[in-house]
Design a protein around this motif. Sequence first.
Motif, mmCIF file in Angstrom:
data_model
loop_
_atom_site.group_PDB
_atom_site.id
_atom_site.type_symbol
_atom_site.label_atom_id
_atom_site.label_comp_id
_atom_site.label_asym_id
_atom_site.label_seq_id
_atom_site.Cartn_x
_atom_site.Cartn_y
_atom_site.Cartn_z
ATOM 1 N N GLU A 294 10.976 8.363 -34.890
ATOM 2 C CA GLU A 294 12.309 8.056 -34.379
ATOM 3 C C GLU A 294 13.366 8.637 -35.314
ATOM 4 O OE1 GLU A 294 15.284 4.258 -34.011
ATOM 5 O OE2 GLU A 294 13.188 3.913 -33.435
ATOM 6 N N PRO B 277 16.491 8.964 -37.515
ATOM 7 C CA PRO B 277 17.396 7.942 -38.047
ATOM 8 C C PRO B 277 18.852 8.259 -37.703
ATOM 9 C CG PRO B 277 16.711 9.417 -39.798
ATOM 10 C CD PRO B 277 15.943 9.837 -38.578
ATOM 11 N N GLU C 138 25.133 -3.417 -35.096
ATOM 12 C CA GLU C 138 23.815 -3.991 -35.338
ATOM 13 C C GLU C 138 22.758 -2.880 -35.456
ATOM 14 O OE1 GLU C 138 26.508 -6.930 -33.681
ATOM 15 O OE2 GLU C 138 25.906 -4.936 -32.974
ATOM 16 N N TRP C 139 22.862 -1.893 -34.608
ATOM 17 C CA TRP C 139 21.946 -0.749 -34.665
ATOM 18 C C TRP C 139 22.025 -0.075 -36.034
ATOM 19 C CZ3 TRP C 139 18.579 1.977 -31.323
ATOM 20 C CH2 TRP C 139 18.226 3.265 -31.757
ATOM 21 N N ASN C 140 23.265 0.181 -36.466
ATOM 22 C CA ASN C 140 23.459 0.883 -37.738
ATOM 23 C C ASN C 140 22.955 0.073 -38.919
ATOM 24 O OD1 ASN C 140 24.594 2.982 -36.321
ATOM 25 N ND2 ASN C 140 26.712 2.382 -36.744
ATOM 26 N N GLU C 141 23.132 -1.245 -38.884
ATOM 27 C CA GLU C 141 22.634 -2.071 -39.968
ATOM 28 C C GLU C 141 21.121 -1.977 -40.074
ATOM 29 O OE1 GLU C 141 23.984 -3.700 -42.477
ATOM 30 O OE2 GLU C 141 25.907 -2.850 -41.824
ATOM 31 N N ARG C 142 20.449 -1.884 -38.939
ATOM 32 C CA ARG C 142 18.991 -1.723 -38.960
ATOM 33 C C ARG C 142 18.600 -0.406 -39.610
ATOM 34 N NH1 ARG C 142 15.406 1.051 -36.053
ATOM 35 N NH2 ARG C 142 16.925 1.701 -34.474
ATOM 36 N N VAL C 143 19.316 0.651 -39.255
ATOM 37 C CA VAL C 143 19.034 1.963 -39.840
ATOM 38 C C VAL C 143 19.317 1.953 -41.341
ATOM 39 C CG1 VAL C 143 19.670 4.411 -39.836
ATOM 40 C CG2 VAL C 143 19.464 3.172 -37.675
ATOM 41 N N GLU D 217 19.222 -0.551 -43.357
ATOM 42 C CA GLU D 217 18.217 -1.350 -44.053
ATOM 43 C C GLU D 217 16.911 -0.574 -44.206
ATOM 44 O OE1 GLU D 217 15.898 -5.667 -43.627
ATOM 45 O OE2 GLU D 217 17.585 -5.167 -42.308
ATOM 46 N N GLU D 218 16.542 0.137 -43.163
ATOM 47 C CA GLU D 218 15.282 0.876 -43.188
ATOM 48 C C GLU D 218 15.326 2.075 -44.125
ATOM 49 O OE1 GLU D 218 12.192 3.120 -40.076
ATOM 50 O OE2 GLU D 218 13.903 1.946 -39.322
ATOM 51 N N TYR D 219 16.477 2.729 -44.198
ATOM 52 C CA TYR D 219 16.585 3.965 -44.979
ATOM 53 C C TYR D 219 17.553 3.845 -46.146
ATOM 54 C CZ TYR D 219 14.181 6.257 -41.093
ATOM 55 O OH TYR D 219 13.266 6.628 -40.144
#
Length: 258
Positions: free
Chosen positions: A227, A229, A241-246, A248-250
Amino acid sequence: MGETGSASADDKLSGQFFDAAIGLLQRVRDEEAESIRTAGELLADTVATGGRLFAFGAGHSSLAAQDLVYRAGGLALMNLLTVPGVVGVDVMPATLGSALERVDGLASAVLNCSPLRAGDALVIISLSGRNALPVEMALTARSLGVKVIGVTSVAYTTQTQPRHSSGTFLKDHCDVVLDSKIAVGDAELSLDTIPAPFAPASTVVTSALLQAVMATAAGALAERGIEPPLLRSGNVDGGLEWNERVFEEYGDRIFYRQ
């Protein structure tokens, strides 16, 4: 009559500029397709292997670099590599930025203090590619094991003299070169009544060229089952919310939030 004639002349010039910009975009699309694909794959390789992405441009070339960073629809891992007094035209006096581009040793000092490391990728944007800063930056980055994508106008290499002590241009020290096709002087229009050429198109073309590379990189990652980033606009529902997930992951590969 005078106002109507003036408006007509203005419309003609605006149309000529659009035609010139569209012509350049078509040339870049057709003539740089392979290089765009290669650059996109290089960025995808970097993301897939845990590397980080950086972009640099001096003066107005920094506009295209900044357009890649923290951008809705863009790769979240793209970071801006900054050189004090050079990125943008907000330094006072503005002419200082141009002078710093010709200073030997500045790029090495910046890279030695930057987070760049082997396995990363660096996009260097320099219209002329002739000044010491972008040439030295490419040389030094590659010696550190960083992959370099250079975005420049190759026409400058045949019509100007390099300013780096090596006698070389940016294009001579890149893993991939993207030619913006911009004419030397970066001005698309001229009139007998105006003593200097005018209407630069380098920002329009360079930004479009690099966004084509980003799109290619996203597609290449998806083809590998990864996927991309990507960031979403914070002004659409669910975007934050989408960006916060990204993030956090990266987070360990994003430096503009630190």
